[in-house]
Design a protein around this motif. Sequence first.
Motif, PDB file in Angstrom:
ATOM      1  N   LEU A  98      -6.657   4.155  -8.194  1.00 31.43           N
ATOM      2  CA  LEU A  98      -6.892   4.106  -6.746  1.00 31.43           C
ATOM      3  C   LEU A  98      -5.589   4.186  -5.967  1.00 31.43           C
ATOM      4  CD1 LEU A  98      -9.669   1.378  -6.689  1.00 31.43           C
ATOM      5  CD2 LEU A  98      -9.924   3.715  -5.839  1.00 31.43           C
ATOM      6  N   ARG A  99      -4.562   3.471  -6.430  1.00 34.16           N
ATOM      7  CA  ARG A  99      -3.272   3.520  -5.743  1.00 34.16           C
ATOM      8  C   ARG A  99      -2.688   4.921  -5.801  1.00 34.16           C
ATOM      9  NH1 ARG A  99      -0.361  -0.573  -4.108  1.00 34.16           N
ATOM     10  NH2 ARG A  99       1.553   0.584  -4.579  1.00 34.16           N
ATOM     11  N   PRO A 124     -11.189   7.003  -1.736  1.00 35.48           N
ATOM     12  CA  PRO A 124     -11.212   7.384  -0.317  1.00 35.48           C
ATOM     13  C   PRO A 124     -12.336   8.373  -0.021  1.00 35.48           C
ATOM     14  CG  PRO A 124      -8.982   7.514  -1.213  1.00 35.48           C
ATOM     15  CD  PRO A 124      -9.887   7.300  -2.378  1.00 35.48           C
ATOM     16  N   ARG A 170     -14.628   2.795  -4.648  1.00 36.07           N
ATOM     17  CA  ARG A 170     -13.492   2.473  -3.769  1.00 36.07           C
ATOM     18  C   ARG A 170     -12.609   3.681  -3.476  1.00 36.07           C
ATOM     19  NH1 ARG A 170     -10.425  -1.924  -6.902  1.00 36.07           N
ATOM     20  NH2 ARG A 170     -11.381  -0.938  -8.729  1.00 36.07           N
ATOM     21  N   GLU A 228      -2.714  13.395   2.477  1.00 33.94           N
ATOM     22  CA  GLU A 228      -4.002  13.135   3.107  1.00 33.94           C
ATOM     23  C   GLU A 228      -4.908  14.353   3.136  1.00 33.94           C
ATOM     24  OE1 GLU A 228      -5.522  10.421   4.127  1.00 33.94           O
ATOM     25  OE2 GLU A 228      -3.855   9.256   3.307  1.00 33.94           O
ATOM     26  N   LYS A 282     -11.963  12.338   0.480  1.00 35.52           N
ATOM     27  CA  LYS A 282     -10.733  12.806  -0.163  1.00 35.52           C
ATOM     28  C   LYS A 282     -10.996  13.204  -1.612  1.00 35.52           C
ATOM     29  CE  LYS A 282      -5.842  11.587  -0.628  1.00 35.52           C
ATOM     30  NZ  LYS A 282      -4.819  10.559  -0.313  1.00 35.52           N
ATOM     31  N   ASP A 290       3.975   4.474  -5.768  1.00 43.28           N
ATOM     32  CA  ASP A 290       3.071   5.347  -5.027  1.00 43.28           C
ATOM     33  C   ASP A 290       3.369   5.255  -3.534  1.00 43.28           C
ATOM     34  OD1 ASP A 290       1.377   6.366  -7.162  1.00 43.28           O
ATOM     35  OD2 ASP A 290       0.702   4.294  -7.391  1.00 43.28           O
ATOM     36  N   SER A 312       0.836  -1.194   0.000  1.00 46.15           N
ATOM     37  CA  SER A 312       0.000   0.000   0.000  1.00 46.15           C
ATOM     38  C   SER A 312       0.875   1.250   0.000  1.00 46.15           C
ATOM     39  CB  SER A 312      -0.902   0.004   1.233  1.00 46.15           C
ATOM     40  OG  SER A 312      -0.124   0.228   2.407  1.00 46.15           O
ATOM     41  N   ASP A 334      -4.636   7.130  -3.427  1.00 43.89           N
ATOM     42  CA  ASP A 334      -4.274   6.774  -2.051  1.00 43.89           C
ATOM     43  C   ASP A 334      -2.930   7.367  -1.650  1.00 43.89           C
ATOM     44  OD1 ASP A 334      -6.548   5.369  -1.461  1.00 43.89           O
ATOM     45  OD2 ASP A 334      -5.720   3.408  -1.986  1.00 43.89           O
TER      46      ASP A 334
END
Length: 424
Positions: free
Chosen positions: A279-280, A311, A309, A287, A314, A123, A92, A283
Amino acid sequence: MHSLDEPLAIPASDTVCSRTLGCYWVRALAQELTSPGRAVLAVFVVLVLLVTTGWTANRHARRWDSDPRAAALEAWLHGSIDQRRLPRPDSSPGAVARFFTSLTARQQQQLAERHPLVVGNLDGAPLNLRYRANRTSLGRAIRAENRRRLSSDLTEHGRQNSLRLVHRYRSLLEDGRQILSFDPTGRGRAAEVFGDLATAERVSVVVPGADTDLLSFERTEQEREAPVGMARALYATGRHQDPTAKLAVVAWADYTTPSGIDFDAATGGLAADGADRLLRMVDGLPERTSTSLFCHSYGSVVCGLAASRLPKGKVVDIAVFGSPGVRADRAEDLNTDARVWAARDSSDWIRNVPHLEFAGLGHGADPVSDDFGARVLSADNAHGHNGYLKPGTTSLRNFGSLAVGAYDAVACADQDPLCAIGLT
């Protein structure tokens, strides 16, 4: 049904779809095939047309046989830093970030020098380290192409492609460019950042459609039709609308797109892989950022498959334009708390593709239709399928407003006066 003797009333500014007899029949079928039984036939015809004519003006697939990425991953998986094992590339972004935080600056630089093709695409790795690693990879790619061009097995067409690649690599190496990802494997993938991504409070991601690869990542002519030009235009427009905004824009062409003449454009396989990669990337963004996705053509299929999916909190906006569908019947079926926007100019040929999905073919409902329920933005003067981020278009001004959160400046389409309801 229409007669073949009737003139084709299609704007000359449209892409290859407008210049083929096949797309004429898409128009006819879109107008006349309405019953459930005929809908199946419509999807079949669309599939045939996609295979035989393509969706975009660039109809020639470009593929190369080497796989430098696989060799780089193999070396990374067996590598270490001061007797510490390296994280798996599929870890992740959070785990990757924690690993690099535990390293000294010297150790980080060593990894970027030893494994640039991995670090530059990882990432969660520090942004400046990724930029430096990708500069190293670009330099190596230039040397590899120069060697490859000397091969006696290479055709004249292959040599011309090689020269074009070297030109592209050198362009990406120009001072000041922030290359977030770079992979020369196959047709190639890349992403570039405009603005300061590390300190940004609002991040916009441009997700392009079919026929996007390293050679089409940017263009000299019609530059605003390529991902780099789109992102640069969006960044400039957002900064003009709010000079105080801490804005960054990413031209994200980091997934394998349909090549324009194959079956993939009518199905969701490449979009599903692209959604995982998107998505990665999201992510791995800081933040505190509020993120907006701007998804063009087949890129809107990618965003649609990723939506549920993403966040929560975000990603605040998903805007699809020139969209064949997002693999959902209604905006609420995307299961996202982001605002869903849609735009399409009246001259965009994609409006005539039947918005259906059957047995995996087609991409579902029309995102600008009343039944879908997206907030429909005005796209006046966009001129065709690829003109949404050109200067002077209402769509570019609207997207700039979304990029900086200036929702009170959004211009809704005439048919959707409720699109701005509830915005602050």
